[in-house]
Motif scaffolding. Structure first.
Motif, PDB file in Angstrom:
ATOM      1  N   LEU A 193      26.946 -79.905  13.071  1.00  0.00           N
ATOM      2  CA  LEU A 193      27.641 -79.492  11.850  1.00  0.00           C
ATOM      3  C   LEU A 193      28.618 -78.344  12.130  1.00  0.00           C
ATOM      4  CD1 LEU A 193      24.552 -79.645   9.500  1.00  0.00           C
ATOM      5  CD2 LEU A 193      26.601 -81.053   9.235  1.00  0.00           C
ATOM      6  N   ILE A 194      28.201 -77.414  12.973  1.00  0.00           N
ATOM      7  CA  ILE A 194      29.086 -76.304  13.333  1.00  0.00           C
ATOM      8  C   ILE A 194      30.282 -76.821  14.138  1.00  0.00           C
ATOM      9  CG2 ILE A 194      29.243 -74.227  14.778  1.00  0.00           C
ATOM     10  CD1 ILE A 194      26.356 -73.575  13.806  1.00  0.00           C
ATOM     11  N   GLY A 195      30.028 -77.798  15.028  1.00  0.00           N
ATOM     12  CA  GLY A 195      31.125 -78.390  15.779  1.00  0.00           C
ATOM     13  C   GLY A 195      32.125 -79.086  14.875  1.00  0.00           C
ATOM     14  N   PRO A 230      28.268 -69.596  17.157  1.00  0.00           N
ATOM     15  CA  PRO A 230      29.590 -70.244  17.012  1.00  0.00           C
ATOM     16  C   PRO A 230      29.971 -70.475  15.548  1.00  0.00           C
ATOM     17  CG  PRO A 230      28.275 -71.371  18.675  1.00  0.00           C
ATOM     18  CD  PRO A 230      27.364 -70.410  17.978  1.00  0.00           C
ATOM     19  N   GLY A 231      28.975 -70.693  14.690  1.00  0.00           N
ATOM     20  CA  GLY A 231      29.247 -70.875  13.265  1.00  0.00           C
ATOM     21  C   GLY A 231      29.820 -69.618  12.636  1.00  0.00           C
ATOM     22  N   MET A 252      31.501 -61.503  11.869  1.00  0.00           N
ATOM     23  CA  MET A 252      31.420 -61.023  13.250  1.00  0.00           C
ATOM     24  C   MET A 252      30.176 -60.174  13.466  1.00  0.00           C
ATOM     25  SD  MET A 252      33.802 -62.241  15.111  1.00  0.00           S
ATOM     26  CE  MET A 252      33.342 -61.232  16.503  1.00  0.00           C
ATOM     27  N   GLN A 253      29.828 -59.354  12.482  1.00  0.00           N
ATOM     28  CA  GLN A 253      28.652 -58.492  12.619  1.00  0.00           C
ATOM     29  C   GLN A 253      27.376 -59.332  12.778  1.00  0.00           C
ATOM     30  OE1 GLN A 253      28.255 -55.479   9.616  1.00  0.00           O
ATOM     31  NE2 GLN A 253      26.195 -54.887  10.272  1.00  0.00           N
ATOM     32  N   LYS A 254      27.282 -60.424  12.001  1.00  0.00           N
ATOM     33  CA  LYS A 254      26.098 -61.292  12.120  1.00  0.00           C
ATOM     34  C   LYS A 254      26.050 -61.950  13.488  1.00  0.00           C
ATOM     35  CE  LYS A 254      25.783 -62.125   7.147  1.00  0.00           C
ATOM     36  NZ  LYS A 254      26.072 -63.052   6.041  1.00  0.00           N
ATOM     37  N   ALA A 255      27.206 -62.364  13.996  1.00  0.00           N
ATOM     38  CA  ALA A 255      27.247 -62.951  15.333  1.00  0.00           C
ATOM     39  C   ALA A 255      26.840 -61.922  16.387  1.00  0.00           C
ATOM     40  CB  ALA A 255      28.648 -63.490  15.627  1.00  0.00           C
ATOM     41  N   ILE A 267      26.578 -65.007  28.088  1.00  0.00           N
ATOM     42  CA  ILE A 267      27.735 -65.749  27.610  1.00  0.00           C
ATOM     43  C   ILE A 267      27.997 -65.468  26.135  1.00  0.00           C
ATOM     44  CG2 ILE A 267      28.661 -68.069  27.222  1.00  0.00           C
ATOM     45  CD1 ILE A 267      27.155 -68.961  29.742  1.00  0.00           C
ATOM     46  N   ASP A 268      26.931 -65.432  25.324  1.00  0.00           N
ATOM     47  CA  ASP A 268      27.144 -65.219  23.893  1.00  0.00           C
ATOM     48  C   ASP A 268      27.787 -63.857  23.627  1.00  0.00           C
ATOM     49  OD1 ASP A 268      24.921 -63.776  24.607  1.00  0.00           O
ATOM     50  OD2 ASP A 268      23.556 -64.687  23.183  1.00  0.00           O
TER      51      ASP A 268
END
Length: 362
Positions: A193-195, A230-231, A252-255, A267-268
């Protein structure tokens, strides 16, 4: 069977109801505990504790149950996430040698990690051949988790090549596999779904994109916590495109929180920092973007992209994206000659690799 349906949250609840002594008495339960911990973004030393418990069990020493192969498979997944392609490939080969022929779930998983290692190392032909085999093997055995993971990776490869409609068809095939008979999305559908959401963002249908992304992020909590990153990054790009800088920074903060929470992969963290730098440039926060380039020592290597080959494997892979970000900063600071000097050397490399998406951006 529960793991094959990607129902990691259910499996975790079952394992938590068992005493540690019971889990430790069964190496297969130790391996499953390690996998659930990895999916749940738990510290790597906790994951390794369960892997060591499985590897040191009496069943592991006689080789009949394939315990060592299962342990090697999970260690290959960890090595892949850390960008250690050679180690991931070696562990995948070890796993395939140790796993019984009838252990199709584990063999398809080990073959999947091998394909990812080869693709990351630049062997696209062999990697894609194995990925195609993994997809067929996993579908034949009802392994939704690996079927969807393999198709998702194929779709991402098509996206990199600029074949977005092919990518969409593959994502939709994966989504159909990750949907139960009642029409409900299984947790493995989160990444799909994110893709799809990111594809629709690329096509500038931002409303459709956001609906896919929000659904994928919600499902990621039941499956693989890091899968939400990525979402959130795609959401940040959408909100920035709509002029909502605060909304972009909130995503961005949640990521960033998820990336910092995990020690399973570098990597993340790199991906999150990279998009943050892009957003700072877009928002006029050029001083903050400049400090990021200094921390990554981009200026020292500017004009010599091949120098990335002397760095770690992860840094080498990400240098091209970082040079593009540095070029955007140079443009924002009215230094077009510097931007051209960064971008020109990338063109032949991306042409050779068939990276149409990056070629367009460059």
């Amino acid at each position: 069977a529960t793991l094959m349906r990607s129902e990691a949250a259910t499996l975790r609840r079952w394992l938590e109801r068992l005493p540690d002594s019971t889990v430790r008495a069964h190496p297969n339960l130790c391996v499953l505990s390690a996998w659930v911990f990895l999916l749940g973004n738990r510290p790597l030393d906790e994951v390794e504790t369960w892997l060591q418990a499985a590897a040191s069990s009496p069943e592991a020493s006689d080789g009949t149950a394939g315990i060592q192969g299962k342990v090697a498979t999970l260690r290959a997944i960890i090595a892949t996430g850390q960008g250690h392609e050679s180690r991931a490939a070696d562990l995948s080969h070890q796993a395939l040698e140790a796993l019984p022929e009838g252990a199709l779930f584990w063999r398809s998983t080990a073959a999947w990690t091998l394909s990812l290692a080869l693709l990351a190392d630049g062997d696209l032909r062999t990697g894609q051949e194995i990925l195609d085999q993994v997809t067929r093997m996993a579908q034949a055995t009802g392994n939704v988790m690996i079927s969807v993971a393999a198709l998702r990776h194929l779709a991402r490869l098509r996206t990199r090549e600029g074949r977005l409609h092919e990518a969409k068809a593959i994502f939709e095939q994966a989504l159909a596999l990750a949907t139960d008979r009642q029409g409900r999305a299984l947790p493995a559908a989160a990444d799909v779904l994110i893709g799809l959401g990111d594809l629709w963002r690329e096509w500038n249908d931002l409303g459709v994109a956001e609906r896919y992304l929000q659904e994928g992020i919600e499902l990621a909590g039941q499956w693989r916590k890091l899968g939400a990153i990525p979402g959130y990054l795609s959401l940040a790009r959408i909100r920035q495109a709509l002029g909502d800088a605060d909304g972009a920074q909130s995503a961005m903060q949640k990521a960033q929180e998820l990336a910092v929470e995990s020690d399973a992969t570098q990597i993340d963290d790199l991906i999150v920092d990279l998009l943050q730098a892009h957003l700072w440039v877009a928002q006029g926060e050029l001083g903050r973007a400049r400090r990021w380039t200094e921390e990554r020592e981009l200026d020292r290597e500017a004009g010599d992209p091949e120098a990335a080959d002397l760095r770690s494997s992860i840094d080498s892979h990400f240098r091209k994206y970082e040079y593009i970000a540095l070029a955007r900063l140079a443009l924002a600071q009215d230094r077009p000659d510097e931007a051209l000097a960064l971008l020109q050397p990338l063109l032949p490399r991306m042409t050779r690799q068939g990276r149409l998406g990056l070629l367009i951006e460059i």
